[in-house]
Write a protein that holds these residues in place. Structure first.
Motif, mmCIF file in Angstrom:
data_model
loop_
_atom_site.group_PDB
_atom_site.id
_atom_site.type_symbol
_atom_site.label_atom_id
_atom_site.label_comp_id
_atom_site.label_asym_id
_atom_site.label_seq_id
_atom_site.Cartn_x
_atom_site.Cartn_y
_atom_site.Cartn_z
ATOM 1 N N LYS A 150 -47.672 19.385 59.831
ATOM 2 C CA LYS A 150 -48.900 19.685 60.573
ATOM 3 C C LYS A 150 -50.156 19.283 59.817
ATOM 4 O O LYS A 150 -51.267 19.597 60.235
ATOM 5 C CB LYS A 150 -48.957 21.180 60.898
ATOM 6 C CG LYS A 150 -47.926 21.619 61.921
ATOM 7 C CD LYS A 150 -48.131 23.066 62.327
ATOM 8 C CE LYS A 150 -47.147 23.473 63.421
ATOM 9 N NZ LYS A 150 -47.356 24.870 63.854
ATOM 10 N N ARG A 151 -49.999 18.573 58.712
ATOM 11 C CA ARG A 151 -51.167 18.168 57.937
ATOM 12 C C ARG A 151 -51.835 16.932 58.528
ATOM 13 O O ARG A 151 -52.853 16.491 58.051
ATOM 14 C CB ARG A 151 -50.767 17.880 56.497
ATOM 15 C CG ARG A 151 -50.261 19.099 55.748
ATOM 16 C CD ARG A 151 -49.750 18.703 54.386
ATOM 17 N NE ARG A 151 -48.664 17.749 54.486
ATOM 18 C CZ ARG A 151 -48.047 17.201 53.438
ATOM 19 N NH1 ARG A 151 -48.449 17.501 52.227
ATOM 20 N NH2 ARG A 151 -47.068 16.353 53.613
ATOM 21 N N ARG A 173 -40.617 21.851 54.042
ATOM 22 C CA ARG A 173 -41.157 23.057 53.418
ATOM 23 C C ARG A 173 -40.811 23.048 51.927
ATOM 24 O O ARG A 173 -39.857 22.388 51.495
ATOM 25 C CB ARG A 173 -40.596 24.322 54.075
ATOM 26 C CG ARG A 173 -40.795 24.379 55.581
ATOM 27 C CD ARG A 173 -40.542 25.776 56.139
ATOM 28 N NE ARG A 173 -41.641 26.669 55.815
ATOM 29 C CZ ARG A 173 -42.751 26.775 56.539
ATOM 30 N NH1 ARG A 173 -42.939 26.039 57.614
ATOM 31 N NH2 ARG A 173 -43.705 27.619 56.187
ATOM 32 N N THR A 184 -45.151 27.467 51.450
ATOM 33 C CA THR A 184 -45.707 26.344 52.190
ATOM 34 C C THR A 184 -46.844 26.728 53.116
ATOM 35 O O THR A 184 -47.837 26.015 53.231
ATOM 36 C CB THR A 184 -44.608 25.654 53.022
ATOM 37 O OG1 THR A 184 -43.476 25.408 52.192
ATOM 38 C CG2 THR A 184 -45.109 24.346 53.608
ATOM 39 N N GLY A 185 -46.716 27.867 53.798
ATOM 40 C CA GLY A 185 -47.667 28.169 54.855
ATOM 41 C C GLY A 185 -47.279 27.412 56.111
ATOM 42 O O GLY A 185 -46.114 27.414 56.508
ATOM 43 N N ASP A 186 -48.240 26.750 56.743
ATOM 44 C CA ASP A 186 -47.911 25.927 57.908
ATOM 45 C C ASP A 186 -46.969 24.803 57.499
ATOM 46 O O ASP A 186 -47.060 24.286 56.386
ATOM 47 C CB ASP A 186 -49.180 25.333 58.527
ATOM 48 C CG ASP A 186 -50.017 26.381 59.241
ATOM 49 O OD1 ASP A 186 -49.437 27.407 59.656
ATOM 50 O OD2 ASP A 186 -51.235 26.171 59.382
ATOM 51 N N PRO A 187 -46.062 24.396 58.403
ATOM 52 C CA PRO A 187 -45.156 23.281 58.091
ATOM 53 C C PRO A 187 -45.927 22.054 57.635
ATOM 54 O O PRO A 187 -47.027 21.773 58.124
ATOM 55 C CB PRO A 187 -44.441 23.028 59.424
ATOM 56 C CG PRO A 187 -44.513 24.324 60.152
ATOM 57 C CD PRO A 187 -45.825 24.945 59.752
#
Length: 219
Positions: free
Chosen positions: A182-183, A75, A176-179
Motif C-alpha cells: 500500500k506504499r 510484511r 509493518t503496520g499497513d501492508p
C-alpha cells in the motif's frame, strides 16, 4: 511449624538485542529469491528461505531499511522465538498446553506495554494443531496473563502471528503496520488491481535495465 515458601515463576530476562534481531519477511509464493537478494542488499545476514518466508538477522537500522526499502515483501516481523529460547529452529508444538506454557514464559513486557489492542493471528500447515481459532484463544490467554493488563480495543493495533509449519512454531511480532504493497501512489483501485509489490516483482523478473525505457502496453 512447617514453613512453605512459594517461589514466583521466573520470567526470562530481556534478550532484545537491537543489534542482533531475528527478522522474518513474508512474500508472495515464487518471490522468495527476489526478497532474499534484496534483503541481503539492505543488510540482512544469515538469510534462509522457504515457502513464502525469508529469515535472517539484522540490527534495528536494518529492520527500518527493510520496512522502507523492500519492494517485493508483504510484511516484516520480529521473530521472538529464537530470542527467547535460543536457536533458529522454533519450537516443536504438538499440544495446546505446551503452546500456552511457552507463550506464558516469554518476556512480553520487553516488546509490549499491555495498553495496545493486541490482535492474535494464527496459521497452521501440516501440523497436529489444526484449529486456528483454538491456537488464537490459547495464545491470547497466555500473553495477556503475562502483561497483567486488559486489552485496549481503542489503542493502536499490534499483531502477533503464531506460525506453525510441520509442528514447528514461530512467534512473530508484526512491525509493518499497513501492508507494504500500500506504499504506492494509487489512491483508488480498478476492477482488477495489481499489488505494487507484485508489479515490482514482474518488472524485476522481466530483466529490465533501469537505464532503458520501459513500455507497459497494458497500462
Amino acid at each position: 511449624m512447617k514453613i512453605i515458601s512459594h517461589t514466583p515463576k521466573k520470567q526470562n530476562s530481556s534478550s532484545y538485542d537491537r543489534e542482533n534481531i531475528h527478522i522474518t519477511i513474508t512474500c508472495q509464493s515464487g518471490l522468495e529469491s527476489l526478497v532474499r537478494r534484496e534483503s541481503e542488499k539492505l543488510g540482512l545476514t544469515e538469510t534462509t528461505g522457504q515457502d513464502r518466508l525469508v529469515s535472517g538477522k539484522g540490527s534495528l537500522e536494518v529492520l527500518y531499511r527493510l520496512l522502507i526499502g523492500s519492494r517485493f515483501a508483504n510484511r516484516v516481523y520480529i521473530d521472538l522465538t529464537p530470542l527467547e529460547k535460543g536457536g533458529k529452529g522454533g519450537f516443536c508444538i504438538t499440544d495446546f498446553d505446551t503452546l500456552h506454557d511457552i507463550l506464558a514464559d516469554m518476556s512480553w513486557g520487553d516488546y509490549l506495554t499491555g495498553r495496545e489492542n493486541i490482535i492474535i493471528e494464527a496459521s497452521s500447515t501440516r501440523s497436529v494443531l489444526t484449529s486456528t481459532p483454538t491456537i488464537q484463544s490459547v495464545a491470547q490467554k497466555a500473553i495477556f496473563s503475562t502483561l497483567h493488563t486488559p486489552n485496549n480495543a481503542n489503542a493502536i493495533e499490534v499483531h502477533v502471528l503464531i506460525l506453525i509449519v510441520d509442528d514447528i512454531a514461530h512467534i512473530l511480532l508484526d512491525v509493518t503496520g499497513d501492508p507494504l504493497h500500500k506504499r504506492g501512489y494509487r489512491k483508488e483501485a480498478g476492477e482488477a488491481p495489481l499489488k505494487e509489490n507484485l508489479a515490482a516483482a514482474l518488472v524485476a523478473f522481466s530483466g529490465w535495465r533501469y537505464k532503458e525505457p520501459l513500455s507497459d502496453p497494458f497500462c
